[in-house]
Design a protein around this motif. Sequence first.
Motif, PDB file in Angstrom:
ATOM      1  N   ASN A 132       0.752  -1.255  -0.043  1.00 54.52           N
ATOM      2  CA  ASN A 132      -0.052  -0.063   0.084  1.00 54.52           C
ATOM      3  C   ASN A 132       0.752   1.316   0.177  1.00 54.52           C
ATOM      4  O   ASN A 132       0.415   2.352  -0.606  1.00 54.52           O
ATOM      5  CB  ASN A 132      -0.961   0.065   1.204  1.00 54.52           C
ATOM      6  CG  ASN A 132      -1.793  -1.125   1.251  1.00 54.52           C
ATOM      7  OD1 ASN A 132      -2.115  -1.979   0.364  1.00 54.52           O
ATOM      8  ND2 ASN A 132      -2.460  -1.347   2.108  1.00 54.52           N
ATOM      9  N   LEU A 133       1.967   1.164   0.883  1.00 54.74           N
ATOM     10  CA  LEU A 133       2.804   2.416   0.722  1.00 54.74           C
ATOM     11  C   LEU A 133       3.363   2.645  -0.506  1.00 54.74           C
ATOM     12  O   LEU A 133       3.502   3.964  -0.675  1.00 54.74           O
ATOM     13  CB  LEU A 133       3.807   2.123   1.762  1.00 54.74           C
ATOM     14  CG  LEU A 133       4.984   3.264   2.105  1.00 54.74           C
ATOM     15  CD1 LEU A 133       5.518   3.116   3.549  1.00 54.74           C
ATOM     16  CD2 LEU A 133       6.176   3.083   1.344  1.00 54.74           C
ATOM     17  N   ALA A 134       3.749   1.574  -1.329  1.00 58.83           N
ATOM     18  CA  ALA A 134       4.179   1.821  -2.631  1.00 58.83           C
ATOM     19  C   ALA A 134       3.331   2.497  -3.485  1.00 58.83           C
ATOM     20  O   ALA A 134       3.645   3.442  -4.312  1.00 58.83           O
ATOM     21  CB  ALA A 134       4.967   0.660  -3.226  1.00 58.83           C
ATOM     22  N   GLU A 135       1.830   2.205  -3.500  1.00 60.94           N
ATOM     23  CA  GLU A 135       0.849   2.751  -4.362  1.00 60.94           C
ATOM     24  C   GLU A 135       0.850   4.196  -3.842  1.00 60.94           C
ATOM     25  O   GLU A 135       0.610   5.011  -4.689  1.00 60.94           O
ATOM     26  CB  GLU A 135      -0.382   2.164  -3.940  1.00 60.94           C
ATOM     27  CG  GLU A 135      -0.549   1.019  -4.610  1.00 60.94           C
ATOM     28  CD  GLU A 135      -1.895   0.620  -4.412  1.00 60.94           C
ATOM     29  OE1 GLU A 135      -2.886   1.176  -3.826  1.00 60.94           O
ATOM     30  OE2 GLU A 135      -2.547  -0.589  -4.952  1.00 60.94           O
ATOM     31  N   LEU A 136       0.970   4.752  -2.550  1.00 65.51           N
ATOM     32  CA  LEU A 136       0.703   5.989  -2.295  1.00 65.51           C
ATOM     33  C   LEU A 136       2.056   6.878  -2.702  1.00 65.51           C
ATOM     34  O   LEU A 136       1.867   7.957  -3.130  1.00 65.51           O
ATOM     35  CB  LEU A 136       0.633   6.136  -0.624  1.00 65.51           C
ATOM     36  CG  LEU A 136      -0.517   5.761   0.089  1.00 65.51           C
ATOM     37  CD1 LEU A 136      -0.430   5.980   1.430  1.00 65.51           C
ATOM     38  CD2 LEU A 136      -1.607   6.255  -0.643  1.00 65.51           C
ATOM     39  N   LYS A 137       3.276   6.238  -2.638  1.00 60.36           N
ATOM     40  CA  LYS A 137       4.288   7.144  -3.306  1.00 60.36           C
ATOM     41  C   LYS A 137       4.211   7.224  -4.702  1.00 60.36           C
ATOM     42  O   LYS A 137       4.789   8.421  -5.196  1.00 60.36           O
ATOM     43  CB  LYS A 137       5.793   5.980  -2.877  1.00 60.36           C
ATOM     44  CG  LYS A 137       5.963   6.378  -1.409  1.00 60.36           C
ATOM     45  CD  LYS A 137       7.502   5.535  -1.138  1.00 60.36           C
ATOM     46  CE  LYS A 137       7.904   5.676   0.318  1.00 60.36           C
ATOM     47  NZ  LYS A 137       9.196   4.704   0.452  1.00 60.36           N
TER      48      LYS A 137
END
Length: 349
Positions: A132-137
């Motif tokens: 999920n963090l990668a999506e936000l970045k």
Amino acid sequence: MNIHQFSAGFQLGDAISQEMLEIKRLLSKEGYYGKIFAENIFSYDRKYAEKLSKANIKPNDVLVYHHSIHSEVLNFVLKFPNKKILIYHNVTPEDFFSGYDLKFSYLLRKGREDLEIIRDHFHHSFAVSNFNLAELKEIGFKHVRLLPLHLNFQKWKDVPRDPISKSFTQPSFLFVGRIAPNKRQDDLIRFARTWKSKMGNQFSMRMLGFCNPNQQSYMDELNFMIHHLDLTEEVKIISYVDERMLKKIYSESNIFLSMSEHEGFCVPLMEAIYFHLPVVAFAAAAVPETLGNSGILFESKDFETLVPLVDSIFKNTDFRNSLIYSQNQRLNEYLESTSILPLLEVAKP
């Protein structure tokens, strides 16, 4: 200072709802008061959460918003100048639902668009998995941090911690998760059909989860498959259970099988590990991250190949015990990684 939490909906047993309850409990231990508010709440869950319309926001309150789908909750939170914190649980791609529920598909599409608004108006952001963090970045979030989900297994503290006590004489497959197209219960049924044709009918498969009434056509499709493929004795869909019954079902099952094609984390994987169920899961989205170096991941839904692999779990005691051992290591490692402190750090003035 109050720390209030907000989400589109609240349903006891749902992963986001459980996370909000656990965060509330941990914040309370640290001396912080706060309530849980949602737009949609079942009547029997209103002792845990309140309708959004009842929120009384004070100037110093901190607003924690759990995002997974578009709702009026975001617009409500944006009205206030208070400190706003995102906890991102992932938005399921709309394509999974476009053939079953156009309204839900629209809300998912808008939920993706909402992320850009959140990016520009929130003070701090967390994601519950690196996936999920990668999506936000990717969409431009700065300084987003990982906040692993807080899993509350205290409710099951009397579960025996000796995995040898579980029976593996007859396969009892289990999948826990919403009855929804991205979870691919239809592929579980196809696996069951292949298993029956190769291994016989001495097995059971239970699929446990809530189905959105607007997605009844998917449930109808599953029921048709079960009947048409001659699996009515072996495969059961269980729509809703309480915590006591959930514990019973986990305890009676002996393998957790997931065909899901999109997960932001997948809490039931960890629950299955807690109950000493060997986990066999399709390697999609955050599932490999959640399992770490444990369980069995497969990248192709070739059931002719998968059935013998799964059968070896039942026939090979050493193999099975090694799986359970590595899964327990993963669970312990994960539980040690969770903390409320990162949230408190950004919530404090």
